[in-house]
Design an enzyme around this catalytic site. Structure first.
Site, short mmCIF file in Angstrom:
data_model
loop_
_atom_site.label_atom_id
_atom_site.label_comp_id
_atom_site.label_asym_id
_atom_site.label_seq_id
_atom_site.Cartn_x
_atom_site.Cartn_y
_atom_site.Cartn_z
N LYS A 147 0.86 -1.19 0.00
CA LYS A 147 0.00 0.00 0.00
C LYS A 147 0.88 1.23 0.00
O LYS A 147 2.06 1.20 0.41
CB LYS A 147 -0.95 0.01 1.20
CG LYS A 147 -0.29 0.02 2.58
CD LYS A 147 0.23 1.34 3.09
CE LYS A 147 0.81 1.25 4.50
NZ LYS A 147 1.56 2.46 4.90
N ASP B 253 -3.26 -1.18 10.39
CA ASP B 253 -3.34 -1.18 8.93
C ASP B 253 -3.96 -2.46 8.37
O ASP B 253 -4.25 -2.52 7.17
CB ASP B 253 -1.95 -1.00 8.31
CG ASP B 253 -1.42 0.42 8.44
OD1 ASP B 253 -2.18 1.30 8.89
OD2 ASP B 253 -0.26 0.65 8.08
#
Length: 283
Positions: A10, A141
């Site tokens: 990401k 996350d």
């Protein structure tokens, strides 16, 4: 039967620290987008209830590895709710491409891929919401990787709103250092009072990362990487570092800059994608 599962990287397209809670955790506003690039997990179901990680990480005990912790967590919760078929287990190995301490979410992505993949392979039947809740206990996350869509995140990163930012091409560069997240968040000079703004306002502003000034100050390699990359395109830090990235409209433009990369930078080109490669596999 061996199965193969993407564990994508990401980027934090922006990251703003808006405060600090009494428990020490920082509140933030950030924009997550996935890359069509990452690790690959190889999972072979077992029928004896055992979890084996076949590719240990130097310096990390297997039972402390997020891959094993995620597998055992799913096993425990599914078993307690009567949704774990008898004998469910797995042999797991990983092809690692994402650096540790790089700000690309490698460990969180690995954990999310394990939760999603084993829920599917074991046929536990947990919902995405249930898997995301489990993921949050492993790391802030993890839920965005479980949900699999680009998102605007608030709170400590767990309050997610799906969004569809432009899918640009990125040159991502790792400057050869690992930055533990606490090093950045404990720095007394870290900005901690950036005003909260709406997602609509933030998407219209120039993107930046509040952690970048600290990472550049404390790690000369990060400063050098950004100084080089900024000669070619708008560039910034992802997460708490150490990776930096620049965005381009075309793959060819990104690759032209990649060819100029100094030898001390480990760099690659990848496409930003709003649907995670993991979830694309499940469609």
């Amino acid at each position: 039967m061996m199965t193969h599962w993407p564990s994508p990287a990401k980027l934090n397209l922006f990251l703003y620290i808006t405060g600090q809670r009494a428990d020490g955790y920082h509140t933030l506003q950030t924009l997550f987008q996935f890359l069509d690039y990452g690790d690959t997990l190889h999972i072979e179901p077992r029928h004896d209830g055992e979890i084996h990680l076949l590719t240990p990480v130097n310096g990390v005990e297997n039972e402390d590895n997020l891959i094993v912790r995620a597998a055992r967590l799913l096993m425990k919760v599914a078993s307690e709710s009567g949704r774990l078929p008898a004998g469910s287990g797995a042999d797991i190995s990983i092809e690692k491409r994402l650096p540790m301490g790089g700000g690309l979410g490698g460990g969180s992505s690995n954990a999310a891929t394990v939760l999603v993949a084993l829920n599917h392979l074991w046929q536990c039947g947990l919902s995405i919401d249930e898997l995301a809740t489990l993921g949050l206990t492993l790391g802030a996350d993890v839920p965005v990787f479980v949900r699999g869509h680009a998102a605007f995140a608030e709170g400590v990163g767990e309050i997610l709103t799906p969004v569809n930012p432009p899918e640009k091409w990125y040159l991502v560069a790792h400057p050869g250092v690992s930055i533990p997240t606490p090093v950045i968040f404990k720095d007394p000079q870290l900005p901690r009072n950036t005003p909260k703004r709406s997602i609509d306002t933030l998407l219209k502003c120039e993107f930046s990362n509040d952690c970048e000034v600290i990472a550049r100050k404390r790690f000369r390699e990060v400063d050098a990487a950004l100084s080089w990359l900024l000669e070619y395109a708008p560039s910034r830090l992802t997460g708490t570092g150490a990776c930096v990235f620049a965005e381009f409209d075309t793959e060819s433009c990104a690759r032209q800059v990649l060819e100029q990369a100094p030898e001390w930078l480990n760099a690659f080109v990848a496409k930003g994608v709003n649907l995670s490669p993991l979830h694309r596999e499940l469609l």
